[in-house]
Enzyme design. Structure first.
Site, PDB file in Angstrom:
ATOM      1  N   GLU A  18      -5.590  -5.202  10.407  1.00 15.91           N
ATOM      2  CA  GLU A  18      -4.548  -4.205  10.644  1.00 15.91           C
ATOM      3  C   GLU A  18      -4.838  -3.479  11.958  1.00 15.91           C
ATOM      4  O   GLU A  18      -5.621  -2.520  11.978  1.00 15.91           O
ATOM      5  CB  GLU A  18      -4.519  -3.184   9.508  1.00 15.91           C
ATOM      6  CG  GLU A  18      -4.232  -3.781   8.149  1.00 15.91           C
ATOM      7  CD  GLU A  18      -3.646  -2.726   7.200  1.00 15.91           C
ATOM      8  OE1 GLU A  18      -2.518  -2.919   6.760  1.00 15.91           O
ATOM      9  OE2 GLU A  18      -4.312  -1.725   6.949  1.00 15.91           O
ATOM     10  N   GLU A  76      -6.894   4.480   7.809  1.00 16.15           N
ATOM     11  CA  GLU A  76      -6.715   5.923   7.574  1.00 16.15           C
ATOM     12  C   GLU A  76      -7.978   6.511   6.949  1.00 16.15           C
ATOM     13  O   GLU A  76      -8.334   7.661   7.203  1.00 16.15           O
ATOM     14  CB  GLU A  76      -5.463   6.161   6.705  1.00 16.15           C
ATOM     15  CG  GLU A  76      -4.201   5.951   7.539  1.00 16.15           C
ATOM     16  CD  GLU A  76      -3.000   5.425   6.782  1.00 16.15           C
ATOM     17  OE1 GLU A  76      -2.963   5.521   5.551  1.00 16.15           O
ATOM     18  OE2 GLU A  76      -2.088   4.904   7.455  1.00 16.15           O
ATOM     19  N   LYS A  85       0.179   4.261  -0.259  1.00 15.99           N
ATOM     20  CA  LYS A  85      -0.435   5.450   0.360  1.00 15.99           C
ATOM     21  C   LYS A  85      -0.211   6.690  -0.513  1.00 15.99           C
ATOM     22  O   LYS A  85      -0.209   6.581  -1.733  1.00 15.99           O
ATOM     23  CB  LYS A  85       0.098   5.634   1.792  1.00 15.99           C
ATOM     24  CG  LYS A  85      -0.099   4.366   2.633  1.00 15.99           C
ATOM     25  CD  LYS A  85       0.090   4.583   4.097  1.00 15.99           C
ATOM     26  CE  LYS A  85      -0.089   3.250   4.818  1.00 15.99           C
ATOM     27  NZ  LYS A  85      -0.037   3.374   6.258  1.00 15.99           N
ATOM     28  N   GLY A 136       2.327   2.005  10.890  1.00 13.74           N
ATOM     29  CA  GLY A 136       3.277   3.110  10.788  1.00 13.74           C
ATOM     30  C   GLY A 136       3.971   3.448  12.088  1.00 13.74           C
ATOM     31  O   GLY A 136       4.628   4.479  12.201  1.00 13.74           O
ATOM     32  N   SER A 161       3.257  -2.357  10.366  1.00  2.00           N
ATOM     33  CA  SER A 161       4.703  -2.447  10.586  1.00  2.00           C
ATOM     34  C   SER A 161       5.294  -3.802  10.178  1.00  2.00           C
ATOM     35  O   SER A 161       6.164  -4.332  10.870  1.00  2.00           O
ATOM     36  CB  SER A 161       5.040  -2.102  12.044  1.00  2.00           C
ATOM     37  OG  SER A 161       4.671  -0.759  12.319  1.00  2.00           O
ATOM     38  N   HIS A 204      -9.543   1.048   4.717  1.00  2.00           N
ATOM     39  CA  HIS A 204      -8.271   1.213   5.428  1.00  2.00           C
ATOM     40  C   HIS A 204      -8.488   2.110   6.646  1.00  2.00           C
ATOM     41  O   HIS A 204      -9.294   3.044   6.602  1.00  2.00           O
ATOM     42  CB  HIS A 204      -7.218   1.817   4.487  1.00  2.00           C
ATOM     43  CG  HIS A 204      -5.852   1.794   5.087  1.00  2.00           C
ATOM     44  ND1 HIS A 204      -5.430   2.764   5.963  1.00  2.00           N
ATOM     45  CD2 HIS A 204      -4.840   0.894   4.983  1.00  2.00           C
ATOM     46  CE1 HIS A 204      -4.193   2.459   6.366  1.00  2.00           C
ATOM     47  NE2 HIS A 204      -3.821   1.335   5.788  1.00  2.00           N
ATOM     48  N   ASN A 258       0.877  -1.166   0.000  1.00  5.88           N
ATOM     49  CA  ASN A 258       0.000   0.000   0.000  1.00  5.88           C
ATOM     50  C   ASN A 258       0.917   1.220   0.000  1.00  5.88           C
ATOM     51  O   ASN A 258       1.521   1.535   1.020  1.00  5.88           O
ATOM     52  CB  ASN A 258      -0.886  -0.048   1.256  1.00  5.88           C
ATOM     53  CG  ASN A 258      -1.667   1.226   1.477  1.00  5.88           C
ATOM     54  OD1 ASN A 258      -1.735   2.087   0.598  1.00  5.88           O
ATOM     55  ND2 ASN A 258      -2.254   1.354   2.670  1.00  5.88           N
TER      56      ASN A 258
END
Ligand code: PGA
Length: 258
Positions: A174, A106, A20, A180, A220, A104, A18
């Protein structure tokens, strides 16, 4: 006569990057080109990259005719319309995409996307002939409050509502606290969550569909932890953010057992 237990179904490992909101067109081309030369020959695993929308056409050109696939990072459910700033699953299909990430964290956290919206995105993605990668996962506060499984249960139920068991989806677990942050879930923590997801899926769509479902871990994932995660029986792949932006590190993750 010896009673044989049913054979464990083979789920082909699935590793997706991904990207991003990273990479200009030139950088995306270079990354796709590098990945193709390192990974094209691997036929025993699915390798997918999800560049930003602006770089999809260039990446599609670079990867055309290879074993690597590409996908979008989100997808609108309508084929077209007055939806400023959004991209339809149909448009992704037009670019030769095979997959689209939906839900996702985010998108959920920064852009306020709800399970209901993600569910529409999932259906739109399937209707366009793509396979959705549906992301779920708890926040740190939810984990600390002991709500991990309640959250996963709700997200599975609502994000996947109305799914035809014959349709193929990929689920990505996730944990938000691992994305991250450099703080990966331990293989045991991840396995426990994945087993739970598979059990919930079996309850909703039946054991055969659950046995065939590929569940990716994300948060991660790095070259030095991918092997230990992938060894877990219910972890079928990885959704990789930061470490997917570099040819060497993503290639190492894809080649976790080689
Ligand atoms: P990360 O991101 O690998 O940088 O933690 C994973 C993701 O957001 O999909």
């Amino acid at each position: 006569m010896l009673l044989k237990s049913p054979p464990t179904p083979m789920r082909k490992p699935f590793i997706a990057g991904n990207w991003k909101m990273y990479k200009t067109i030139a950088d995306a081309r270079a990354l796709a080109h590098g990945l193709r030369s390192k990974l094209d020959a691997l036929s025993d695993r699915d390798v997918v990259v999800c560049p930003p929308f602006t770089a999809l056409a260039a990446v599609a050109q670079e990867l055309q005719g290879s074993s690597l696939r590409w996908g979008g990072q989100n997808a609108h459910w309508e084929r077209e319309g007055a939806f400023t700033g959004d991209i339809s699953a149909h448009m992704l299909a037009d670019l030769g995409c095979t997959y689209a990430i939906v839900g996702h964290s985010e998108r959920r956290q920064v852009f306020g996307e709800t399970d209901a919206m993600i569910n529409k995105r999932m259906h739109g993605t399937l209707a366009a002939g793509l396979t959705p990668i549906v992301c779920i996962g708890e926040t740190l506060a939810e984990r600390e409050a002991g709500k991990t499984y309640a959250v996963l249960e709700r997200q599975i139920k609502e994000s996947l509502a109305g799914l035809n068991p014959a349709s193929t989806v990929v689920v990505a677990y996730e944990p938000v606290w691992a994305i991250g942050t450099g703080q990966t879930a331990t293989p045991d923590q991840a396995q426990e969550a994945h087993a739970f997801v598979r059990k919930q899926y079996a309850g909703a769509y039946g054991p055969p569909a659950a046995q065939a479902l590929r569940i990716l871990y994300g948060g991660s994932v790095k070259p030095d932890n991918s092997k230990f995660l992938m060894e877990q029986p219910d972890i079928d792949g990885a959704l990789v953010g930061g470490a997917s932006l570099d040819v060497e590190s993503f290639s190492k993750i894809v080649r976790y057992n080689l």
